[in-house]
Write a protein that holds these residues in place. Structure first.
Motif, mmCIF file in Angstrom:
data_model
loop_
_atom_site.group_PDB
_atom_site.id
_atom_site.type_symbol
_atom_site.label_atom_id
_atom_site.label_comp_id
_atom_site.label_asym_id
_atom_site.label_seq_id
_atom_site.Cartn_x
_atom_site.Cartn_y
_atom_site.Cartn_z
ATOM 1 N N UNK A 1 25.116 -0.070 8.560
ATOM 2 C CA UNK A 1 26.317 0.395 7.904
ATOM 3 C C UNK A 1 27.530 -0.265 8.546
ATOM 4 N N UNK A 2 28.613 -0.275 7.804
ATOM 5 C CA UNK A 2 29.846 -0.867 8.298
ATOM 6 C C UNK A 2 30.963 0.170 8.236
ATOM 7 N N UNK A 3 31.744 0.229 9.309
ATOM 8 C CA UNK A 3 32.957 1.043 9.347
ATOM 9 C C UNK A 3 34.106 0.082 9.581
ATOM 10 N N UNK A 4 35.052 0.051 8.652
ATOM 11 C CA UNK A 4 36.200 -0.850 8.748
ATOM 12 C C UNK A 4 37.487 -0.054 8.867
ATOM 13 N N UNK A 5 38.305 -0.438 9.822
ATOM 14 C CA UNK A 5 39.685 0.053 9.858
ATOM 15 C C UNK A 5 40.498 -0.996 9.114
ATOM 16 N N UNK A 6 41.177 -0.591 8.082
ATOM 17 C CA UNK A 6 42.068 -1.498 7.355
ATOM 18 C C UNK A 6 43.472 -1.088 7.747
ATOM 19 N N UNK A 7 44.141 -1.973 8.492
ATOM 20 C CA UNK A 7 45.404 -1.631 9.160
ATOM 21 C C UNK A 7 46.543 -2.554 8.743
ATOM 22 N N UNK A 8 47.705 -1.970 8.619
ATOM 23 C CA UNK A 8 48.919 -2.757 8.465
ATOM 24 C C UNK A 8 49.392 -3.118 9.867
ATOM 25 N N UNK A 9 49.616 -4.388 10.103
ATOM 26 C CA UNK A 9 50.085 -4.858 11.401
ATOM 27 C C UNK A 9 49.100 -5.837 12.015
ATOM 28 N N UNK A 10 49.644 -6.904 12.551
ATOM 29 C CA UNK A 10 48.837 -7.955 13.162
ATOM 30 C C UNK A 10 49.352 -8.226 14.574
ATOM 31 N N UNK A 11 48.690 -9.140 15.237
ATOM 32 C CA UNK A 11 49.115 -9.587 16.575
ATOM 33 C C UNK A 11 49.215 -8.437 17.564
ATOM 34 N N UNK A 12 48.099 -7.761 17.741
ATOM 35 C CA UNK A 12 48.060 -6.654 18.695
ATOM 36 C C UNK A 12 48.035 -7.188 20.120
ATOM 37 N N UNK A 13 48.509 -6.396 21.065
ATOM 38 C CA UNK A 13 48.456 -6.804 22.478
ATOM 39 C C UNK A 13 47.012 -6.991 22.929
ATOM 40 N N UNK A 14 46.828 -7.754 23.982
ATOM 41 C CA UNK A 14 45.484 -8.057 24.498
ATOM 42 C C UNK A 14 44.714 -6.782 24.842
ATOM 43 N N UNK A 15 45.392 -5.758 25.355
ATOM 44 C CA UNK A 15 44.674 -4.541 25.737
ATOM 45 C C UNK A 15 44.025 -3.860 24.534
ATOM 46 N N UNK A 16 44.611 -4.028 23.343
ATOM 47 C CA UNK A 16 44.022 -3.453 22.138
ATOM 48 C C UNK A 16 42.726 -4.187 21.802
ATOM 49 N N UNK A 17 42.816 -5.520 21.799
ATOM 50 C CA UNK A 17 41.630 -6.328 21.497
ATOM 51 C C UNK A 17 40.522 -6.051 22.509
ATOM 52 N N UNK A 18 40.880 -5.945 23.780
ATOM 53 C CA UNK A 18 39.887 -5.694 24.831
ATOM 54 C C UNK A 18 39.262 -4.301 24.684
ATOM 55 N N UNK A 19 40.083 -3.311 24.392
ATOM 56 C CA UNK A 19 39.575 -1.948 24.234
ATOM 57 C C UNK A 19 38.629 -1.834 23.046
ATOM 58 N N UNK A 20 39.019 -2.396 21.919
ATOM 59 C CA UNK A 20 38.163 -2.354 20.732
ATOM 60 C C UNK A 20 36.875 -3.118 20.996
ATOM 61 N N UNK A 21 36.983 -4.276 21.631
ATOM 62 C CA UNK A 21 35.788 -5.085 21.921
ATOM 63 C C UNK A 21 34.815 -4.332 22.824
ATOM 64 N N UNK A 22 35.333 -3.596 23.779
ATOM 65 C CA UNK A 22 34.469 -2.828 24.685
ATOM 66 C C UNK A 22 33.643 -1.800 23.921
ATOM 67 N N UNK A 23 34.278 -1.041 23.028
ATOM 68 C CA UNK A 23 33.540 -0.028 22.277
ATOM 69 C C UNK A 23 32.669 -0.652 21.197
ATOM 70 N N UNK A 24 33.111 -1.760 20.620
ATOM 71 C CA UNK A 24 32.301 -2.445 19.616
ATOM 72 C C UNK A 24 30.969 -2.888 20.215
ATOM 73 N N UNK A 25 31.002 -3.422 21.444
ATOM 74 C CA UNK A 25 29.746 -3.899 22.044
ATOM 75 C C UNK A 25 28.841 -2.741 22.465
#
Length: 155
Positions: free
Chosen positions: A1-25
């Protein structure tokens, strides 16, 4: 199954990308979690906010894959607990649903997006910054999975 967050806004700070990547893995292979970022329309002091919200809504609607169950994150939505998310996740997995979670821009979701949503959820009675919502939802999705699977990381 796929869960997608569809969000307005781009270019998030590195800590956002790192945090999401940690839980994604940490999530199992059968749960694909992705974030679709849509650009925030330019705003100035003379911006027609209703028109900007409508433009955001059109972009979000176009980004929702056909057949997805749609949930809107909205300040006026129903408060959802981690346990309720775990129940929803189990149901989605059993039914084979793909989910699109809509996260509006600074002025919220368009009426069209709210009308499309099967459910409207609130993550908090507090106003949360949009970058934090991404990390918070990723963590809560992981935590819901741990509840459903009696994982030792669940506390």
């Amino acid at each position: 199954m796929r869960v997608s967050l569809i969000c307005i806004g781009t270019k998030m700070p590195a800590w956002v990308e790192e945090g999401v990547a940690e839980y994604r893995k940490r999530l199992p292979a059968e749960i694909q979690f992705d974030i679709k970022e849509l650009p925030l329309p330019k705003r100035g002091k003379n911006t027609d906010i209703r028109r900007a919200i409508a433009q955001e809504g059109e972009a979000m609607t176009a980004a929702i894959p056909a057949g997805d169950r749609i949930i809107a994150l909205d300040v006026l939505g129903k408060a959802v607990s981690t346990e309720a998310l775990a129940e929803a996740l189990a149901s989605w997995q059993m039914e084979g649903d793909n989910i699109s979670i809509l996260v509006g821009g600074p002025d919220g979701l368009s009426p069209a997006c709210l009308a499309l949503a099967r459910q409207k959820w609130s993550l908090s009675a507090m106003t949360l910054p949009h970058p934090l919502v991404r990390v918070l939802f990723a963590e809560q999705l992981y935590r819901a999975w741990t509840i459903n699977n009696n994982h030792p990381y669940h506390r």
